[in-house]
Design an enzyme around this catalytic site. Structure first.
Site, PDB file in Angstrom:
ATOM      1  N   LYS A  59     -13.136 -76.619 -24.426  1.00  9.32           N
ATOM      2  CA  LYS A  59     -12.825 -76.125 -25.759  1.00  9.32           C
ATOM      3  C   LYS A  59     -13.055 -77.198 -26.817  1.00  9.32           C
ATOM      4  O   LYS A  59     -13.061 -78.402 -26.548  1.00  9.32           O
ATOM      5  CB  LYS A  59     -11.371 -75.621 -25.814  1.00  9.32           C
ATOM      6  CG  LYS A  59     -11.133 -74.305 -25.031  1.00  9.32           C
ATOM      7  CD  LYS A  59     -11.734 -73.112 -25.724  1.00  9.32           C
ATOM      8  CE  LYS A  59     -11.643 -71.829 -24.919  1.00  9.32           C
ATOM      9  NZ  LYS A  59     -10.315 -71.227 -24.925  1.00  9.32           N
ATOM     10  N   ARG A  89      -8.622 -71.202 -15.821  1.00 13.22           N
ATOM     11  CA  ARG A  89      -9.933 -70.593 -16.056  1.00 13.22           C
ATOM     12  C   ARG A  89     -10.873 -71.695 -16.532  1.00 13.22           C
ATOM     13  O   ARG A  89     -10.695 -72.245 -17.624  1.00 13.22           O
ATOM     14  CB  ARG A  89      -9.812 -69.479 -17.098  1.00 13.22           C
ATOM     15  CG  ARG A  89     -11.114 -68.741 -17.385  1.00 13.22           C
ATOM     16  CD  ARG A  89     -10.903 -67.642 -18.424  1.00 13.22           C
ATOM     17  NE  ARG A  89     -12.142 -66.934 -18.680  1.00 13.22           N
ATOM     18  CZ  ARG A  89     -13.056 -67.290 -19.588  1.00 13.22           C
ATOM     19  NH1 ARG A  89     -12.853 -68.370 -20.325  1.00 13.22           N
ATOM     20  NH2 ARG A  89     -14.148 -66.583 -19.756  1.00 13.22           N
TER      21      ARG A  89
END
Length: 370
Positions: free
Chosen positions: A304, A339
């Site tokens: 991210k 994830r």
């Protein structure tokens, strides 16, 4: 008048102190806490904060009344709630240890690996590699949800996702589908998928919640501030932790009221979706709190933007070390599903972390002195 209560696990522990009756095992995971903060809010502001051991928190809860007492008691029970394994086709995914969910993006424009796996042979090879190194679940996505991504129509998303589901099913994989469209989910389930991962928490498509309830498939409900095309829109928080907690609490209740089985729900705080760097960091530090909602937790922080912001603005494909740091932080907090894009590296980190955690449970007081 006070209107909300939250129980934050504060001091996470391992080793003999975790099994001596003074600690709470969080969400049936491998994380334990022995100190907590009970926070009572009134009109969004903190009205009372009590920090203490489990016994002190139980004493404080006994002084609450009405709806606050009921909510506090439910949260306290939920913190120690163990979760049954997920049965995904022929695969059983245990939730008493961290499990790795491998990302298979079959899109041309995903923020990290767009275009790398949208061809069938490339996607099949990547899925097989992730399964080989220890992915418990393959999460297939046919729509990019990065900020500013172009809209994807339902028929195009189905065209991307269904072949990927079919080749993953042929490998015997446990398959999740990352979609917010009921038509895509229905087609994927028919092709062999087992689980839904809805970044809109079943809000985007009004058909989705009924479909999930009818099919009885597990579903991940993720926090995002936007309910329409732009999931990142509207991220204006007075207190991001309590607001994301309240959102997921309401999303979970809404799903249950619609007929989704309580034990089929997984919750995700939505790192990176409509949140600033400081808000993402606050949520990651507060992950243990979300066990109080009573559902297994998933963390999706892999590659991210926050990782780049905390380092040298590395591009997405150079954020492995930061991704592993966040994965370990999630494991320490008792997150059940990670994830990730980098499955082999995360599985290795998980195995080392678990080895350390298992060894820490040795009661060294029984060993003879040298």
């Amino acid at each position: 008048m006070a209107d909300s209560v939250y129980i934050h696990p504060l001091t996470l522990v391992s080793g003999p102190q975790a099994v001596e009756g003074s600690a709470v095992r969080l969400g049936g995971s491998m994380a334990y806490a022995r100190e907590f903060a009970l926070v009572v809010r009134e009109g969004g502001a903190v009205a009372e904060r009590i920090v203490g051991t489990p016994r002190a928190i139980e004493t404080a809860l006994a002084r609450l009344s009405g709806a606050l007492a009921e909510d506090g008691a439910a949260q306290w029970a939920n913190l120690a709630k163990a979760h049954a394994p997920l049965q995904l086709g022929s695969r059983t995914v245990r939730l008493d240890q961290p499990q790795v969910m491998g990302i298979l993006n079959v899109t041309p424009d995903s923020f990290s690996d767009g275009g790398q796996h949208d061809q069938i042979e490339a996607g099949r090879a990547h899925a097989a590699a992730m399964l080989e190194v220890g992915a418990a679940i393959i999460d297939i996505g046919g729509e990019s949800t990065r900020p500013g991504a172009a809209a994807t129509f339902e028929d195009e998303e189905i065209r991307r996702v269904v072949p990927a589901v079919e080749y993953c099913a042929s490998m015997g994989a446990a398959i999740s589908v990352d979609t917010r469209r009921a038509g895509v989910l229905a087609a994927a389930l028919s092709a062999g998928a087992h689980m839904a991962n809805d970044v809109s928490a079943l809000r985007y498509d009004p058909r989705s919640i009924e479909l999930v309830a009818t099919e009885g498939c597990p579903v991940v409900l993720m926090h995002a501030p936007g309910a329409g095309e732009d999931l990142h829109k509207g991220g204006d928080y007075a207190d991001v932790v309590s607001e994301v907690f309240d959102f997921l609490k309401a999303a979970r209740a809404r799903a249950i009221d619609a007929g989704v089985a309580e034990d089929r729900i997984i919750l995700d705080p939505g790192i990176g979706f409509g949140k600033s760097l400081s808000e993402n960091l606050a949520l990651i530090n507060a992950l243990p709190l979300f066990h109080a909602l009573g559902s297994p937790l998933m963390l999706g922080a892999s590659r991210k933007r926050m990782i780049g912001a905390l380092s040298a603005e590395e591009p997405a494909d150079r954020r492995l070390a930061g991704s592993l740091a966040l994965a370990v932080k999630g494991m320490e907090a008792g997150v059940h599903l990670l994830r990730v894009h980098d499955v082999a590296e995360t599985v290795q980190a998980r195995n080392v972390w678990r080895g350390l955690r298992d060894a820490a449970l040795t009661d060294f007081s029984t060993l003879p002195l040298a």
